[in-house]
Scaffold this motif. Structure first.
Motif, PDB file in Angstrom:
ATOM      1  N   LYS A 126      18.512  34.262  26.678  1.00 39.59           N
ATOM      2  CA  LYS A 126      17.963  33.401  27.744  1.00 39.59           C
ATOM      3  C   LYS A 126      17.639  34.227  28.987  1.00 39.59           C
ATOM      4  O   LYS A 126      16.690  33.928  29.706  1.00 39.59           O
ATOM      5  N   MET A 173      25.778  27.406  37.544  1.00 45.65           N
ATOM      6  CA  MET A 173      24.913  26.264  37.164  1.00 45.65           C
ATOM      7  C   MET A 173      25.079  26.048  35.667  1.00 45.65           C
ATOM      8  O   MET A 173      24.155  26.261  34.878  1.00 45.65           O
ATOM      9  N   ALA A 200      29.039  21.026  32.957  1.00 45.93           N
ATOM     10  CA  ALA A 200      30.266  20.576  33.618  1.00 45.93           C
ATOM     11  C   ALA A 200      31.390  20.422  32.605  1.00 45.93           C
ATOM     12  O   ALA A 200      31.149  20.159  31.423  1.00 45.93           O
ATOM     13  N   PRO A 215      33.558  24.454  30.265  1.00 48.94           N
ATOM     14  CA  PRO A 215      32.831  25.715  30.493  1.00 48.94           C
ATOM     15  C   PRO A 215      33.023  26.266  31.904  1.00 48.94           C
ATOM     16  O   PRO A 215      33.099  27.484  32.093  1.00 48.94           O
ATOM     17  N   GLY A 273      27.660  24.492  41.338  1.00 49.90           N
ATOM     18  CA  GLY A 273      26.499  23.636  41.629  1.00 49.90           C
ATOM     19  C   GLY A 273      26.248  22.579  40.566  1.00 49.90           C
ATOM     20  O   GLY A 273      25.255  21.859  40.639  1.00 49.90           O
TER      21      GLY A 273
HETATM   22  N1  NAP Z   1      19.383  18.742  34.332  1.00 53.43           N
HETATM   23  C1  NAP Z   1      19.364  18.074  35.475  1.00 53.43           C
HETATM   24  O1  NAP Z   1      18.397  17.372  35.829  1.00 53.43           O
HETATM   25  C2  NAP Z   1      20.519  18.187  36.423  1.00 53.43           C
HETATM   26  C3  NAP Z   1      20.414  17.626  37.687  1.00 53.43           C
HETATM   27  C4  NAP Z   1      21.458  17.790  38.584  1.00 53.43           C
HETATM   28  C5  NAP Z   1      22.594  18.479  38.204  1.00 53.43           C
HETATM   29  N2  NAP Z   1      22.687  18.996  36.943  1.00 53.43           N
HETATM   30  C6  NAP Z   1      23.911  19.739  36.607  1.00 53.43           C
HETATM   31  O2  NAP Z   1      23.642  21.130  36.728  1.00 53.43           O
HETATM   32  C7  NAP Z   1      24.388  21.851  35.733  1.00 53.43           C
HETATM   33  C8  NAP Z   1      23.424  22.660  34.881  1.00 53.43           C
HETATM   34  O3  NAP Z   1      22.563  21.739  34.229  1.00 53.43           O
HETATM   35  P1  NAP Z   1      21.474  22.163  33.151  1.00 53.43           P
HETATM   36  O4  NAP Z   1      20.837  20.906  32.697  1.00 53.43           O
HETATM   37  O5  NAP Z   1      20.632  23.250  33.695  1.00 53.43           O
HETATM   38  O6  NAP Z   1      22.327  22.841  32.000  1.00 53.43           O
HETATM   39  P2  NAP Z   1      23.467  22.285  31.002  1.00 53.43           P
HETATM   40  O7  NAP Z   1      22.827  21.934  29.722  1.00 53.43           O
HETATM   41  O8  NAP Z   1      24.307  21.281  31.664  1.00 53.43           O
HETATM   42  O9  NAP Z   1      24.341  23.629  30.790  1.00 53.43           O
HETATM   43  C9  NAP Z   1      23.816  24.739  30.115  1.00 53.43           C
HETATM   44  C10 NAP Z   1      24.329  26.023  30.725  1.00 53.43           C
HETATM   45  O10 NAP Z   1      25.759  26.074  30.636  1.00 53.43           O
HETATM   46  C11 NAP Z   1      26.122  27.275  29.964  1.00 53.43           C
HETATM   47  N3  NAP Z   1      27.363  27.101  29.227  1.00 53.43           N
HETATM   48  C12 NAP Z   1      27.711  26.037  28.457  1.00 53.43           C
HETATM   49  N4  NAP Z   1      28.930  26.253  27.909  1.00 53.43           N
HETATM   50  C13 NAP Z   1      29.332  27.463  28.347  1.00 53.43           C
HETATM   51  C14 NAP Z   1      30.505  28.236  28.141  1.00 53.43           C
HETATM   52  N5  NAP Z   1      31.506  27.777  27.380  1.00 53.43           N
HETATM   53  N6  NAP Z   1      30.582  29.442  28.729  1.00 53.43           N
HETATM   54  C15 NAP Z   1      29.589  29.895  29.493  1.00 53.43           C
HETATM   55  N7  NAP Z   1      28.453  29.220  29.751  1.00 53.43           N
HETATM   56  C16 NAP Z   1      28.335  28.006  29.179  1.00 53.43           C
HETATM   57  C17 NAP Z   1      24.967  27.540  29.046  1.00 53.43           C
HETATM   58  O11 NAP Z   1      25.004  28.876  28.610  1.00 53.43           O
HETATM   59  P3  NAP Z   1      24.301  29.266  27.207  1.00 53.43           P
HETATM   60  O12 NAP Z   1      22.859  29.417  27.511  1.00 53.43           O
HETATM   61  O13 NAP Z   1      24.978  30.512  26.816  1.00 53.43           O
HETATM   62  O14 NAP Z   1      24.572  28.118  26.259  1.00 53.43           O
HETATM   63  C18 NAP Z   1      23.801  27.226  29.970  1.00 53.43           C
HETATM   64  O15 NAP Z   1      23.559  28.272  30.862  1.00 53.43           O
HETATM   65  C19 NAP Z   1      25.184  20.810  34.962  1.00 53.43           C
HETATM   66  O16 NAP Z   1      26.450  20.658  35.509  1.00 53.43           O
HETATM   67  C20 NAP Z   1      24.390  19.538  35.177  1.00 53.43           C
HETATM   68  O17 NAP Z   1      25.170  18.373  35.045  1.00 53.43           O
HETATM   69  C21 NAP Z   1      21.679  18.885  36.072  1.00 53.43           C
END
Ligand code: NAP
Length: 465
Positions: A37, A73, A76, A79, A100
């Motif tokens: 990634k 980022m 939640a 992880p 964040g």
């Molecule tokens: N999507 C939205 O619209 C939105 C809006 C506001 C807030 N948020 C919040 O922002 C955060 C990020 O959201 P997102 O949608 O971009 O991604 P996400 O799908 O919630 O998380 C994916 C990320 O987490 C990492 N991850 C997962 N398990 C892990 C572990 N055990 N060790 C290390 N890294 C790990 C993944 O790494 P890998 O690539 O290695 O799997 C990837 O970088 C979340 O908390 C989400 O709730 C999201």
């Protein structure tokens, strides 16, 4: 070796876009568990010398200026703990970790306490605006160690959305204040989304309107509401499916998912003894939508309701009033819960400032946030927005119009749970008399739980039979 101002771990959709946003003004090093990634991101998205890719955690941490500022980022939950644990061997006193993601506020309290004991500073930061907001300017809700916020405030302000009142970011309070406010932001979002869904359902089932007509109505209303959620609802109604040429909304399955922040808002409200029925209705509606197979089976066992005869021209203003009314109530419930939580958890929240930073960048941005700020400017300790000068008479007038919608919806078998809940919340909150005298009597009857009287001080029990 060049040292970078901030580091970011987690290159999924939010992390990538936030990195590109921050890199417009600051140097940033990035890391992600899955290395491919990082490579993809650097090759396909990054055209800015301000971004450095790192492929090992040690390399990531050592590329940062001290005290180090590290933003997570990532998904939640567990992880976040795993990543914090893996970072700790490389960190030093006064370094700052910024979560964040949408972490549960109690997790943020625990992490902050543990890290502070190790000399590491912590910020729990709610970020709203989805992937577009992350790239172009989200609403940012930080809480935690205040001196740590002072050291990242320029980065946050440069990344945040901006109105003429300033950047849509503000230090909100100690410990989990930021994540708590973000949770309630999402709760209000659940409520307003459901109100819009119910109005759509009423328009299509009771008024027999087509998506294009509904889209035009929502767009027209939004000239007044100036609400992001109304705006996207109008756009959704107009969208064609490229494969079939039909309206895409008609082809999307009626099963909604949820990630947890709405449920957490309701759980917290119950824990704090504060009712948020419109927000709760938004959560419940998604749960009901999820049991599609059961609903379809059940529908075959009941004759479909007959559609009442309605007058479109008469109903549209009522629906618009319902949208106004139930949206204000969703905010009112959210702010009331924030007030309870602020007292309970000693967050010392500034409600006017919260409404200000929600004015742009976030999903619940709307024209209603201006009068909400004015209401809190006049009375920071306002118990409920329903009694604010800015809303009182408008809510009263709108409430009168909702009755007819509820009656016709019930005749047609269309649930208006959030709108109905908002009306009941309003009626309960302004009721001098509620029937809880009977509840007291019943509890005393079957459980000797005792009761209080209107005419005497003290606690009483009656042998009812
Ligand atoms: N999507 C939205 O619209 C939105 C809006 C506001 C807030 N948020 C919040 O922002 C955060 C990020 O959201 P997102 O949608 O971009 O991604 P996400 O799908 O919630 O998380 C994916 C990320 O987490 C990492 N991850 C997962 N398990 C892990 C572990 N055990 N060790 C290390 N890294 C790990 C993944 O790494 P890998 O690539 O290695 O799997 C990837 O970088 C979340 O908390 C989400 O709730 C999201």
């Amino acid at each position: 070796m060049k040292k970078y101002e901030i580091g970011l771990i987690g290159l999924s959709v939010m992390g990538q876009n936030l990195t590109l946003n921050i890199a417009r003004n600051h140097s940033i090093a990035v890391y992600n568990r899955t290395k491919s990634k990082i490579r993809n991101f650097m090759e396909n998205k990054v055209q800015n010398q301000n971004v450095k890719a790192t492929y090992e955690l040690e390399e990531f941490v050592s590329s940062l200026k001290k005290p180090r500022k590290i933003m997570l980022m990532i998904k939640a939950g567990k992880p976040v703990d795993l990543v914090i644990d893996s970072l700790l061997p490389y960190l030093e006193k006064d370094d700052i970790i910024i979560d964040g993601g949408n972490s549960h506020f109690e997790d943020t309290n625990r992490r902050l306490k543990n890290l502070n004991e190790k000399g590491i500073r912590y910020l729990g930061v709610g970020i709203s605006g989805g992937e577009y907001g992350a790239l172009h300017g989200p609403s940012i809700m930080p809480g935690g160690n205040e001196n740590a916020y002072a050291e990242v405030s320029d980065i946050m302000e440069n990344a945040a959305a901006r109105t003429e009142k300033g950047a849509c970011v503000s230090y909100l309070g100690p410990r989990s204040a930021g994540h708590y406010v973000k949770m309630i932001h999402n709760g209000i979002e659940y409520g307003i989304m459901e109100v819009l869904a119910e109005i759509y359902d009423y328009m299509r089932k009771v008024m027999q309107l087509k998506p294009v007509e509904m889209g035009n109505i929502f767009a027209k209303w939004n000239q007044e509401f100036d609400s992001y959620l109304v705006e996207i609802t109008a756009k959704i109604m107009q969208k064609d499916d490229p494969k079939t040429g039909r309206k895409l909304i008609d082809l999307i399955l009626d099963k909604a998912k949820h990630k947890g922040t709405g449920k957490w808002s309701v759980q917290s409200a119950l824990d704090l003894g504060t009712a948020i029925p419109t927000i709760n209705a938004g959560v419940n509606a998604r749960l009901m939508s999820a049991i599609k197979t059961e609903r379809v089976e059940n529908s075959a066992q009941f004759a479909s309701s007959s559609r009442p005869v309605v007058n479109k021209e008469e109903l549209l203003p009522l629906l618009k009033s319902a949208l106004y009314f139930a949206s204000v109530i969703a905010y009112a419930e959210g702010f009331k819960l924030l007030k309870t939580a602020s007292n309970e958890y000693e967050y010392n929240l500034n409600y006017k400032e919260i409404a200000r930073i929600w004015e742009d960048g976030c999903i619940i941005r709307s024209g209603l946030l201006e009068p909400i700020q004015a209401a809190f400017a006049e009375d920071m300790q306002l118990n409920s927005l329903i009694t604010a000068r800015q809303f009182k008479s408008q809510l009263n007038a709108a409430a009168d119009k909702i009755d007819k919608l509820i009656t016709t919806a019930a005749q047609a078998g269309v649930p208006l749970t959030a709108i109905h809940s908002a009306l009941d919340y309003f009626n309960s909150l302004k009721a001098k008399e509620l029937p809880a005298n009977l509840i007291q009597a019943q509890r005393d009857f079957f459980g000797a739980h005792t009761y209080q009287r209107r005419d005497q001080e003290g606690t009483f029990h009656t042998e009812w039979e």
